[in-house]
Write a protein that holds these residues in place. Structure first.
Motif, mmCIF file in Angstrom:
data_model
loop_
_atom_site.group_PDB
_atom_site.id
_atom_site.type_symbol
_atom_site.label_atom_id
_atom_site.label_comp_id
_atom_site.label_asym_id
_atom_site.label_seq_id
_atom_site.Cartn_x
_atom_site.Cartn_y
_atom_site.Cartn_z
ATOM 1 N N GLU A 60 0.855 -1.181 0.000
ATOM 2 C CA GLU A 60 0.000 0.000 0.000
ATOM 3 C C GLU A 60 0.891 1.231 0.000
ATOM 4 O OE1 GLU A 60 -3.593 2.096 2.644
ATOM 5 O OE2 GLU A 60 -2.545 0.298 3.370
ATOM 6 N N LYS A 63 -1.349 7.520 -3.034
ATOM 7 C CA LYS A 63 -2.132 7.537 -4.260
ATOM 8 C C LYS A 63 -1.703 8.711 -5.131
ATOM 9 C CE LYS A 63 -6.959 7.558 -5.836
ATOM 10 N NZ LYS A 63 -8.371 7.642 -5.368
ATOM 11 N N THR A 67 0.756 5.805 -9.449
ATOM 12 C CA THR A 67 0.507 4.599 -8.656
ATOM 13 C C THR A 67 -0.906 4.055 -8.880
ATOM 14 O OG1 THR A 67 -0.197 5.887 -6.711
ATOM 15 C CG2 THR A 67 2.147 5.304 -6.864
ATOM 16 N N SER A 68 -1.805 4.887 -9.405
ATOM 17 C CA SER A 68 -3.185 4.443 -9.648
ATOM 18 C C SER A 68 -3.372 3.812 -11.017
ATOM 19 C CB SER A 68 -4.142 5.639 -9.513
ATOM 20 O OG SER A 68 -4.058 6.223 -8.230
ATOM 21 N N VAL A 87 -3.752 -3.093 -9.599
ATOM 22 C CA VAL A 87 -4.305 -2.297 -8.510
ATOM 23 C C VAL A 87 -5.442 -3.095 -7.886
ATOM 24 C CG1 VAL A 87 -5.522 -0.180 -7.883
ATOM 25 C CG2 VAL A 87 -3.673 -0.099 -9.563
ATOM 26 N N THR A 89 -6.993 -2.323 -4.501
ATOM 27 C CA THR A 89 -7.947 -1.411 -3.871
ATOM 28 C C THR A 89 -7.365 -0.005 -3.846
ATOM 29 O OG1 THR A 89 -7.069 -1.795 -1.641
ATOM 30 C CG2 THR A 89 -8.894 -3.213 -2.361
ATOM 31 N N THR A 90 -8.246 0.960 -3.741
ATOM 32 C CA THR A 90 -7.822 2.349 -3.577
ATOM 33 C C THR A 90 -8.656 2.999 -2.482
ATOM 34 O OG1 THR A 90 -9.386 3.216 -5.219
ATOM 35 C CG2 THR A 90 -7.214 2.551 -6.022
ATOM 36 N N SER A 91 -8.046 3.963 -1.808
ATOM 37 C CA SER A 91 -8.772 4.782 -0.844
ATOM 38 C C SER A 91 -8.595 6.236 -1.269
ATOM 39 C CB SER A 91 -8.229 4.566 0.571
ATOM 40 O OG SER A 91 -6.930 5.124 0.702
ATOM 41 N N THR A 94 -4.547 6.384 -0.665
ATOM 42 C CA THR A 94 -3.594 5.303 -0.906
ATOM 43 C C THR A 94 -4.081 4.354 -1.995
ATOM 44 O OG1 THR A 94 -4.537 3.797 0.749
ATOM 45 C CG2 THR A 94 -2.841 5.364 1.501
ATOM 46 N N VAL A 95 -3.127 3.568 -2.492
ATOM 47 C CA VAL A 95 -3.383 2.534 -3.500
ATOM 48 C C VAL A 95 -2.713 1.254 -3.031
ATOM 49 C CG1 VAL A 95 -2.919 1.796 -5.865
ATOM 50 C CG2 VAL A 95 -3.490 4.173 -5.405
ATOM 51 N N THR A 96 -3.399 0.141 -3.155
ATOM 52 C CA THR A 96 -2.823 -1.164 -2.824
ATOM 53 C C THR A 96 -2.681 -1.972 -4.105
ATOM 54 O OG1 THR A 96 -3.818 -1.148 -0.624
ATOM 55 C CG2 THR A 96 -3.071 -3.276 -1.477
ATOM 56 N N ARG A 97 -1.465 -2.488 -4.334
ATOM 57 C CA ARG A 97 -1.170 -3.229 -5.562
ATOM 58 C C ARG A 97 -0.502 -4.554 -5.220
ATOM 59 N NH1 ARG A 97 -0.317 0.988 -10.182
ATOM 60 N NH2 ARG A 97 -0.134 -0.953 -11.366
#
Length: 378
Positions: A60, A63, A67-68, A87, A89-91, A94-97
């Motif tokens: 994570e 964002k 990164t998105s 990718v 999830t995104t908030s 932040t971005v989780t990859r």
């Protein structure tokens, strides 16, 4: 002397002083702006993204636009490297990859950078595809290159972009290796480990194309009968200037361009607009470039000079450009539909077409070479 005469003299002097200061100011801005294009820069990247969580196989991070973006990219930090994929999830922030092939420890709080080149090392280290380090005799000295042997006698020479690493071209290696095509991934003047130009400046392809010519000459000496050229970003300008100037251009049956520089004046205007530099400062900048390297940027406009194109050309272009105006590629394709096969990747950033859709990119690349070279896909 009358009062009015003295006033005129003061006004004339003021105008002259203002003119000198304005000219000096424009020259200073032109020099600074020209340095952005002409100065070799192989310094460490700007680690501008913070890691917020690491939970294998995910990471994570902050964002951002980069990164998105969906796709596969390199992830670098001081002392480490990994590959990030989908990718997940995104908030809001932040971005989780997906995270894979981490080389080095990645911790929360680490500062990282996302990179277009995904892989590190030579083709053998990156993919397990055998390759050799070779030295190619060039105009200024020996040019390091990676040579990937293949069963065919059509060679491919890969030319990286502006201040980019040699690994910039690794993206095409697996697909070309499957076709049996020998490859040469070159370094050219002012690259790390390559000879410097006498003035230690980049010449925007005006002299660097001779290093492409040296690589073509080397390939022919190794038994190549034809040589395909791949140009990425500024590497596209090197390839096009080679095609314009070299006596070996007739040996090139096909050209592949990836987000290529097609018009330096357009690039400079595009960059000026992005940086908030007034348009009237573009001309002084171009004159400074001419004075510093002896190259008139107006002399290179591949869209204007499309009639001089010789070889069938595969043209990849991204739609989220940060380096050059993307519409130039479409104009070139429209000017030469008989030679140019154009593919737009609207969601990709500069030279990131492979990153956002590897399957489509490699399918298009393979199909083009099979048709233009008359070879068979494995």
């Amino acid at each position: 002397m009358t009062r009015s005469a003295r006033t005129r003299q003061v006004l004339i002097a003021a105008v002259l002083v203002f003119g000198v200061l304005a000219a000096a100011g424009m020259a200073g801005v032109g020099w600074y702006f020209s340095d952005q294009l002409l100065a070799p820069d192989h310094s460490s990247p700007n680690y501008d993204i913070t890691v917020r969580a690491v939970s294998a196989p995910t990471v994570e991070m902050d964002k951002t636009t980069d990164t998105s973006r969906q796709g596969t990219f390199g992830l670098e930090w001081r002392g480490g490297h990994a590959i990030v994929g989908k990718v997940i999830t995104t908030s809001r922030s932040t971005v989780t990859r997906n995270l894979q092939d981490a080389d080095g420890s990645l911790h929360v709080g680490e500062r990282v950078v996302l990179t277009t080149p995904v892989y590190q090392g030579d083709p053998e280290a990156a993919f397990g595809i055998p390759s050799d380090d070779v030295l190619i005799p060039g105009e200024l000295g020996m040019l390091p290159a990676w040579y990937v042997p293949g069963r065919l006698r059509d060679f491919v020479i890969v030319v990286h972009g502006h201040n980019a690493p040699q690994t910039d071209g690794l993206r095409v290696v697996p697909a070309l290796a499957k076709l049996g095509l020998p490859m040469v991934l070159i370094r050219y003047r002012n690259d790390v480990g390559a000879p410097a130009s006498p003035d230690h400046l980049l010449h925007l392809g005006d002299t660097e194309w001779r290093d492409v010519e040296a690589a073509v000459r080397w390939a022919l000496a190794q038994g190549a009968t034809r040589v395909v050229l791949v140009g990425i970003s500024m590497g596209g300008a090197l390839v096009q200037l080679f095609m314009r100037n070299s006596s070996f251009a007739a040996k090139v049956p096909a050209v592949i361009l990836d987000s290529p520089v097609l018009d330096w004046d357009a690039v400079i205007n595009f960059q000026a607009a992005r940086r908030g530099i007034p348009n009237f400062l573009v001309w002084p900048t171009e004159q400074v470039i001419r004075q510093r390297i002896g190259f008139d940027v107006m002399s290179y406009n591949q869209v204007r000079d499309a009639g001089s194109m010789r070889a069938p050309t595969l043209l990849f272009q991204d739609g989220q450009e940060t380096f050059l105006p993307p519409e130039g590629a479409a104009r070139l394709a429209k000017a030469r539909p008989d030679l140019v096969e154009y593919h737009l990747f609207p969601d990709a950033g500069h030279t990131q077409e492979w990153n956002v859709d590897q399957v489509a990119y490699e399918s298009i690349l393979t199909s083009f070479l099979v048709r233009k070279l008359g070879i068979f896909a494995a």
